[in-house]
Scaffold this motif. Structure first.
Motif, short mmCIF file in Angstrom:
data_model
loop_
_atom_site.label_atom_id
_atom_site.label_comp_id
_atom_site.label_asym_id
_atom_site.label_seq_id
_atom_site.Cartn_x
_atom_site.Cartn_y
_atom_site.Cartn_z
N MET A 3 14.64 43.45 48.75
CA MET A 3 15.00 44.66 48.02
C MET A 3 16.52 44.81 47.90
O MET A 3 17.02 45.26 46.86
N ALA A 4 17.25 44.42 48.95
CA ALA A 4 18.72 44.49 48.87
C ALA A 4 19.25 43.50 47.85
O ALA A 4 20.13 43.81 47.04
N MET A 5 18.70 42.29 47.86
CA MET A 5 19.14 41.27 46.90
C MET A 5 18.81 41.69 45.47
O MET A 5 19.61 41.55 44.55
N PHE A 6 17.59 42.22 45.29
CA PHE A 6 17.16 42.68 43.97
C PHE A 6 18.11 43.76 43.45
O PHE A 6 18.54 43.76 42.30
N PHE A 7 18.46 44.69 44.37
CA PHE A 7 19.34 45.80 43.99
C PHE A 7 20.68 45.32 43.46
O PHE A 7 21.15 45.74 42.41
N VAL A 8 21.29 44.38 44.19
CA VAL A 8 22.65 43.98 43.78
C VAL A 8 22.63 42.98 42.63
O VAL A 8 23.62 42.83 41.90
N ARG A 17 23.62 35.62 42.87
CA ARG A 17 24.15 36.88 43.39
C ARG A 17 23.35 37.31 44.63
O ARG A 17 23.93 37.79 45.61
N GLY A 18 22.05 37.11 44.59
CA GLY A 18 21.21 37.46 45.73
C GLY A 18 21.58 36.64 46.96
O GLY A 18 21.72 37.17 48.06
N ILE A 19 21.78 35.35 46.76
CA ILE A 19 22.14 34.46 47.87
C ILE A 19 23.46 34.88 48.48
O ILE A 19 23.65 34.82 49.70
N SER A 20 24.39 35.34 47.65
CA SER A 20 25.71 35.68 48.16
C SER A 20 25.78 37.07 48.79
O SER A 20 26.79 37.44 49.35
N GLU A 21 24.69 37.85 48.66
CA GLU A 21 24.74 39.20 49.21
C GLU A 21 24.70 39.17 50.75
O GLU A 21 24.02 38.36 51.35
N PHE A 22 25.45 40.10 51.32
CA PHE A 22 25.53 40.12 52.77
C PHE A 22 25.63 41.56 53.28
O PHE A 22 24.80 42.02 54.07
N GLY A 23 26.59 42.30 52.74
CA GLY A 23 26.87 43.66 53.23
C GLY A 23 25.66 44.56 53.24
O GLY A 23 25.37 45.24 54.26
#
Lengths: 266, 351
Positions: A142-147, A204-210
């Protein structure tokens, strides 16, 4: 091209300034790759064999993939509407879709956490269905989808905009239903945009972290693992994972780009 | 064949106002008007691509106002051709047949019939993006014809083509129409296309149909000043009916007496007189024309293959004359000259 550059001082200046960007990116990555693969290959090999590391990279890739699938399924209809129709409030909807790009990742994480945590507004409802987001794989998705969804919607919207709407109109007069004119005409002609939008969204999903560490620190995706190892073992412990992640991503995206190019040639 | 009844619509920039139109079976009907008149919108409403806010559309007596375009069986050809770029020529042409689940041998038969008719057989396996404009338009036409439509709607079909290609396609269209069985509705801003192709013309201005008639009606007998201007008539004179008998009526224009055919006007009515510049004759006399005036040449302007001469004879007159007449009569600025025109050539309208 070369002879043109020689006679064009402005082009020379622009070329030099442009190369700073390219050089900066290459320097950062190549230095890391060099120091790891050439100077400390042993640690890298140990990491490749570490099931915890491999597990985290695999988790990163497939949670982002699921997030992208959701973005594609929900994003194509939205992109189509935004490309084809003008209506009151369209600007507002476009601005809302872009919000995930502009807000800081930790802010996104806090917002998602309060919404999706076990006691959160939506989290409570989903936990009754057996789906938990907090510290769970679905939270990562869900976080990856969001960003990443703005990247997909934006690219797909440009794709649909580039298709002449008269094509669908003619298809209708020839006997195609609304659905047929969409999937036989608009969709295939937007395939390349949809595909590259999906690649961007996945990346973008792969790079999400925060946002992810706030909503779902566990199970650990690669970035979380890198941070954890950096905090305990420093550069020595984290860099080999970073190198492996870069290599996996790089190879994957090159392959996908090639597929997308071949698709466009057809 | 096609009845449009009191159709109104509002689409921001483009609005249609109370349009009624009756297009006959097998007719070649041209909707002619300046850019932005709402012509395309009207055509798309007939096709079912937009639904009108008010009014009705009937095809063969059936109310189709809200029928989806796929159920109307009309052919549509756009100015930009709108060929499907991901399909080759053959697949473009057979698109409608495949949707109708026509068997393959039937499809092949129909396609070969169409490509022979339009002489595009050699293009069948070509990628549509590599075709010339004229070829694209023929493929678009073949694709529309493939579904055996009784009506073909065309939106500025020749506007994106060069002059030579355009004249060839116009003669192809004439052949196609003469075969019968298809009603054509063709939208254009080109008077040339209208003259060459139309059985009847509907003039569209400012979102509504302002005059319907044969090309002669439209180009010689425009019913408003605006239509006259649009069909390039500058001779629009204001006057007042002075006398009227069975054979003629006399109209006072700036103190000059102009003779026209008697119409439904009464003595004292304020009128406008309209006459095509080609109907004004210049010379020294000896014609049967009932109107003759002395004047002075104001200007001579070359206009392609003819000249436009402006003359002041108490009111301003514009005449279109050949190069030969200019030379024979020695027409030049400032020269005194007589003008003639027939009473029958005058169109009298209310002011």
């Amino acid at each position: 091209m070369l002879s043109e550059i020689r006679r064009n001082p402005l082009l020379i200046l622009f070329f030099i300034l442009g190369m700073v960007i390219v050089g900066y990116i290459i320097a950062a990555l190549s230095h890391m790759l060099y120091s790891q693969l050439v100077l400390h290959p042993g640690e890298f090999i140990a990491v490749i064999k570490d099931p915890v590391v491999l597990q985290s990279i695999w988790l990163t890739l497939y949670t982002s993939f699921i997030g992208t699938v959701i973005a594609v399924i929900l994003g194509i209809p939205l992109a189509y509407i935004l490309a084809r129709y003008d209506f009151h409030g369209k600007d507002i909807i476009e601005a809302i879709v872009d919000i995930p790009i502009i807000i800081p990742h930790t802010v996104a994480g806090i917002a998602l956490f309060s919404l999706l945590m076990k006691r959160g507004a939506v989290g409570t409802a989903f936990s009754k269905l057996g789906i938990v987001f907090q510290d769970n794989m679905w939270g990562i998705v869900m976080a990856m989808f969001f960003v990443s969804c703005p990247f997909f919607v934006g690219t797909a919207r440009e794709g649909f905009k580039s298709v002449n709407p008269n094509l669908e109109r003619v298809a209708r007069t020839l006997g195609a239903s609304q659905w047929e004119s969409f999937y036989q005409i608009a969709l295939p002609l937007t395939f390349r945009h949809i595909f590259s939008g999906a690649i961007m969204s996945w990346a973008r999903g792969i790079s999400e972290f925060g946002a992810i560490i706030i909503l779902a620190y566990y199970p650990m995706i690669a970035s979380t693992l890198i941070l954890a190892r950096f905090n305990t073992n420093g550069l020595q412990g984290s860099q080999p994972i970073a190198v492996l992640l870069i290599m996996v991503c790089f190879v994957t995206f090159v392959v996908l780009r090639l597929i997308s190019k071949r698709g466009a040639k057809r | 064949m096609i009845h449009v009844e009191n159709v109104s619509n509002n689409w921001g920039e483009f609005s249609l106002k109370d349009i009624s139109l009756n297009i006959k079976e097998d007719e070649y009907f041209i909707i002619l008007g300046p850019t932005g008149a709402g012509k395309t919108l009207l055509l798309e409403i007939i096709a079912g691509l937009h639904f009108p806010k008010e009014g009705k559309v009937l095809i063969k007596g059936n109310d189709v106002t809200f029928l989806n375009p796929e159920n109307r069986g009309l052919g549509f050809v756009y100015q930009d051709f709108a060929l499907f770029p991901h399909l080759n020529v053959k697949k473009n042409i057979e698109y409608g047949l495949k949707l109708r689940k026509v068997a393959e041998d039937e499809r092949e038969k129909k396609i070969s019939e169409l490509v022979n008719l339009l002489k595009i057989k050699h293009l069948l396996s070509r990628d549509v993006t590599t075709l010339s404009g004229g070829e694209k338009q023929k493929v678009a036409l073949a694709r529309a014809l493939a579904i055996n439509p009784k009506i073909i709607l065309m939106d500025e079909p020749f506007s994106a083509l060069d002059e030579n290609t355009k004249s060839k396609l116009i003669s192809d269209m004439k052949d196609l129409h003469s075969k019968g069985g298809i009603t054509f509705v063709h939208v254009t801003h080109s008077q040339e296309e209208a003259i060459l192709l139309a059985d009847r013309i509907g003039i569209m201005m400012g979102g509504t149909i302002v005059q319907v008639g044969t090309p002669d009606d439209i180009f010689y007998k425009p019913i408003t000043k605006e239509i006259a201007r649009f069909v390039k008539i500058e001779n629009i004179w204001e006057g007042k009916v002075k006398e009227k008998n069975q054979d003629e009526m006399t109209i006072d224009v700036n103190g000059k007496k102009v003779v026209a055919l008697p119409d439904h006007f009464k003595v004292g009515d304020e009128v406008r007189l309209i006459i095509r510049p080609e109907d004004i004759l210049l010379g020294k006399g000896n014609t049967s024309a009932r109107n003759e005036f002395k004047g002075k040449v104001l200007s001579v302007v070359k206009h392609g293959f003819y000249y436009v001469v402006r003359i002041n004879c108490g009111f301003e007159v514009e005449a279109a004359v050949t190069k030969q007449s200019i030379e024979n009569l020695g027409i030049k600025e400032g020269k005194d000259i007589n003008i003639f025109f027939k009473a029958t050539a005058l169109q009298v309208i209310k002011r």
